[in-house]
Design a protein around this motif. Structure first.
Motif, PDB file in Angstrom:
ATOM      1  N   LEU A 174      -1.501  34.607 -44.034  1.00  0.00           N
ATOM      2  CA  LEU A 174      -2.548  33.914 -43.656  1.00  0.00           C
ATOM      3  C   LEU A 174      -3.073  33.596 -45.006  1.00  0.00           C
ATOM      4  O   LEU A 174      -3.806  32.237 -44.890  1.00  0.00           O
ATOM      5  CB  LEU A 174      -3.486  33.128 -42.083  1.00  0.00           C
ATOM      6  N   PRO A 194      -7.838  35.046 -38.075  1.00  0.00           N
ATOM      7  CA  PRO A 194      -5.961  35.604 -37.424  1.00  0.00           C
ATOM      8  C   PRO A 194      -6.195  36.571 -38.717  1.00  0.00           C
ATOM      9  O   PRO A 194      -4.830  36.803 -38.384  1.00  0.00           O
ATOM     10  CB  PRO A 194      -5.582  34.325 -37.306  1.00  0.00           C
ATOM     11  N   TYR A 213      -0.534  36.769 -30.978  1.00  0.00           N
ATOM     12  CA  TYR A 213      -1.155  35.871 -32.015  1.00  0.00           C
ATOM     13  C   TYR A 213       0.772  35.057 -32.871  1.00  0.00           C
ATOM     14  O   TYR A 213       1.025  36.614 -34.016  1.00  0.00           O
ATOM     15  CB  TYR A 213      -1.789  36.594 -33.275  1.00  0.00           C
ATOM     16  N   SER A 225      -6.088  29.230 -30.519  1.00  0.00           N
ATOM     17  CA  SER A 225      -6.771  30.574 -31.482  1.00  0.00           C
ATOM     18  C   SER A 225      -5.885  31.616 -30.175  1.00  0.00           C
ATOM     19  O   SER A 225      -5.670  32.736 -30.573  1.00  0.00           O
ATOM     20  CB  SER A 225      -7.977  31.125 -31.911  1.00  0.00           C
ATOM     21  N   GLY A 257       0.248  31.980 -37.934  1.00  0.00           N
ATOM     22  CA  GLY A 257      -0.164  30.746 -36.975  1.00  0.00           C
ATOM     23  C   GLY A 257       0.134  29.772 -35.886  1.00  0.00           C
ATOM     24  O   GLY A 257       1.234  29.217 -36.336  1.00  0.00           O
ATOM     25  N   ASP A 312      -5.312  27.564 -38.465  1.00  0.00           N
ATOM     26  CA  ASP A 312      -5.209  26.855 -37.210  1.00  0.00           C
ATOM     27  C   ASP A 312      -6.561  25.951 -37.556  1.00  0.00           C
ATOM     28  O   ASP A 312      -7.852  25.501 -37.111  1.00  0.00           O
ATOM     29  CB  ASP A 312      -5.182  27.617 -35.937  1.00  0.00           C
TER      30      ASP A 312
END
Length: 512
Positions: free
Chosen positions: A370, A363, A230, A57, A234, A53
């Motif tokens: 991710l 994250p 979240y 966040s 992302g 990202d």
């Protein structure tokens, strides 16, 4: 020469929200993005299988509908989904010690009881009692109902019964939050905590943060059953969802399309000229998602009055960022590692002091997709407290620049070592971003976080301009730096350009 109804300059979340909603309303929309990746300060990028990202966040209000979050309302209006994972806890590394905090009022009372005793708990509960009616007032009128013409009487009118009940409380939301806080809060830790939250909301302490912004946060974070969100994939997934909504309804996104100038003919904005010489003509409007300062650069001399230009140019800006993007070996990390941490080095320095606050986001704790298996992505940043003046004029290819990068990044490494002591030996990818990175890749004026306009002394520049055919959206137009504020700004501009009947139909679609 290309013809379209509306040209949107910049594919930040404000610009994409505006463009996607306009496309849903039936407009022919073209978005011009200077970068090769959409999303502005919220874009995502990938290196060697690690997905990073670039900016935000912390998200809330995205995993359910109807939601008070304007960004969720945009997604609902254009008919796209955004799968999210939910959680409620983050870590705090403060001068008082390290502990976990969570959304939800009761959990914070437990933290206060351990750190400050029963008197602090009672003080927090009193603040909650004061904030409850203000929080209800803050969400009584959704930004989705706003428009900048006489039609607002009808779109806002549907909320008239609720607004009438909250009329007394509205007046209390117009000034700085410190005015409310100082009458209730005396415990120094609670005061510091609220100043920290205000800084994260607006880039300013409580004395400069609008009370309505804080009341909105109380409505969202300190209610029963609340969770944080979240987006799976992302911030890049969030941006892709908005792009999907734009294209789903016939809109177009042009990447590597740097707008050189807004075209003005007969005292009206009629389109844009790109760096390659191509012109895109707009039948209805040009909407700038660039910052207030960068929009001024696009206007030819004489298009607006010198007085207006100087007033807008004088808009104060927040400081910039330092970023640390890491891809690490995750083997052997503690099982209870949180996805986010807030680090404050010294309350006495002041919450806005350079490099005093550091945020850490991991994250991949929430979304393993991710990072490669057994790995993690980490984003550490100093949130709007890095002075641009320290970097101004430096050659990005020089040894001096590299030395300063290493020096100014050290506070981020030290913050991260409080959480993962052996972090430096785990790194497989290291990327350091500076205010010059912000300025170059995000097209941010002086690398800024956005306008630093104190609620005690001024108003945001707003969506309108004295140049017919030109409107603005993004973080220079609506109070509160962050995704909900910029999404709201995009909605307001889109709503203003359509008949009231279409606007009312949209409100019905999103359940408002």
């Amino acid at each position: 020469m290309k013809q379209t109804d509306v040209v949107v300059i910049g594919s930040g979340v404000g610009g994409l929200s505006c463009a996607a909603l306009l496309a849903r309303y039936g407009f022919d929309v073209t978005v011009c993005e200077s970068h090769s990746i959409p999303g502005g300060a919220a874009h995502g990028f990938e290196r060697q299988g690690f997905k990073f990202d670039s900016g935000p966040s912390l998200y809330s209000g995205l995993s359910y509908s109807p939601s008070v979050n304007p960004l969720r309302q945009v997604l609902d209006a254009v008919g796209v989904d955004l799968p999210c994972v939910t959680y409620d806890t983050w870590g705090c590394c403060l001068p008082e010690g390290d502990f976990d905090a969570a959304v939800g009022a009761e959990q914070f009372c437990e933290v206060l009881g351990r750190l400050r005793g029963e008197a602090a708990v009672l003080e927090w509960r009193r603040l909650q009692q004061v904030m409850t009616p203000l929080a209800q007032a803050a969400i009584a009128l959704p930004p989705a109902a706003l428009r900048w013409d006489i039609g607002a009487a009808l779109t806002i009118g549907r909320f008239a019964p609720t607004l009438a009940k909250q009329s007394v409380n509205f007046l209390k939301l117009t000034g700085p939050f410190s005015r409310i806080m100082n009458g209730v809060v005396h415990d120094p830790f609670i005061s510091n905590w609220l100043n920290l939250l205000c800084f994260l909301l607006s880039g300013l302490p409580a004395s400069g943060t609008n009370a309505a912004e804080v009341a909105f946060m109380f409505a969202d974070w300190y209610r029963p059953g609340v969770a944080l969100d979240y987006p799976i994939g992302g911030s890049g997934a969030l941006v892709n969802a908005l792009v999907e909504g734009l294209k789903k309804h016939g809109g177009e996104l042009l990447l590597n399309a740097h707008v050189e100038q807004i075209l003005v003919e007969g005292n009206k904005a009629v389109g844009v000229r790109l760096r390659d010489g191509q012109e895109i003509r707009a039948r209805r409007a040009v909407v700038s998602n660039a910052s207030v300062w960068d929009t001024l650069k696009l206007l030819p001399e004489g298009a607006i009055s010198p007085t207006f230009r100087s007033q807008r140019q004088a808009t104060p800006e927040c400081d910039s960022f330092m970023h640390l993007h890491l891809g690490i070996n995750g083997q052997g990390l503690p099982a209870d590692l949180a996805c986010h941490y807030i680090v404050v080095n010294d309350w006495e320095l002041g919450i806005t002091a350079p490099q005093n606050v550091v945020l850490v986001s991991i994250p991949s704790i929430l979304d393993p997709s991710l990072a490669p298996q057994g790995k993690h992505v980490i984003h550490v940043y100093t949130p709007g407290n890095e002075p641009y003046a320290l970097w101004q004029g430096l050659d990005r290819r020089s040894q001096e620049y590299e030395q300063q990068k290493r020096s100014r990044a050290e506070v981020m490494w030290q913050a991260l070592e409080r959480i993962i002591p052996d972090i430096r030996s785990r790194c497989e990818i290291q990327l350091v971003g500076t205010p010059l990175t912000h300025e170059r890749f995000l097209r941010r004026y002086r690398g800024s976080y956005g306008p630093a306009i104190s609620s005690a002394s001024g108003l945001f520049p707003g969506h309108g301009t004295p140049l017919p055919g030109l409107m603005c959206c993004g973080d220079s137009t609506f109070p509160g730096i962050g995704l909900p504020a910029v999404a709201a700004s995009g909605m307001i501009v889109a709503n203003t350009l359509v008949p009231v009947s279409q606007h009312l139909a949209m409100l019905n679609r999103v359940g408002l």
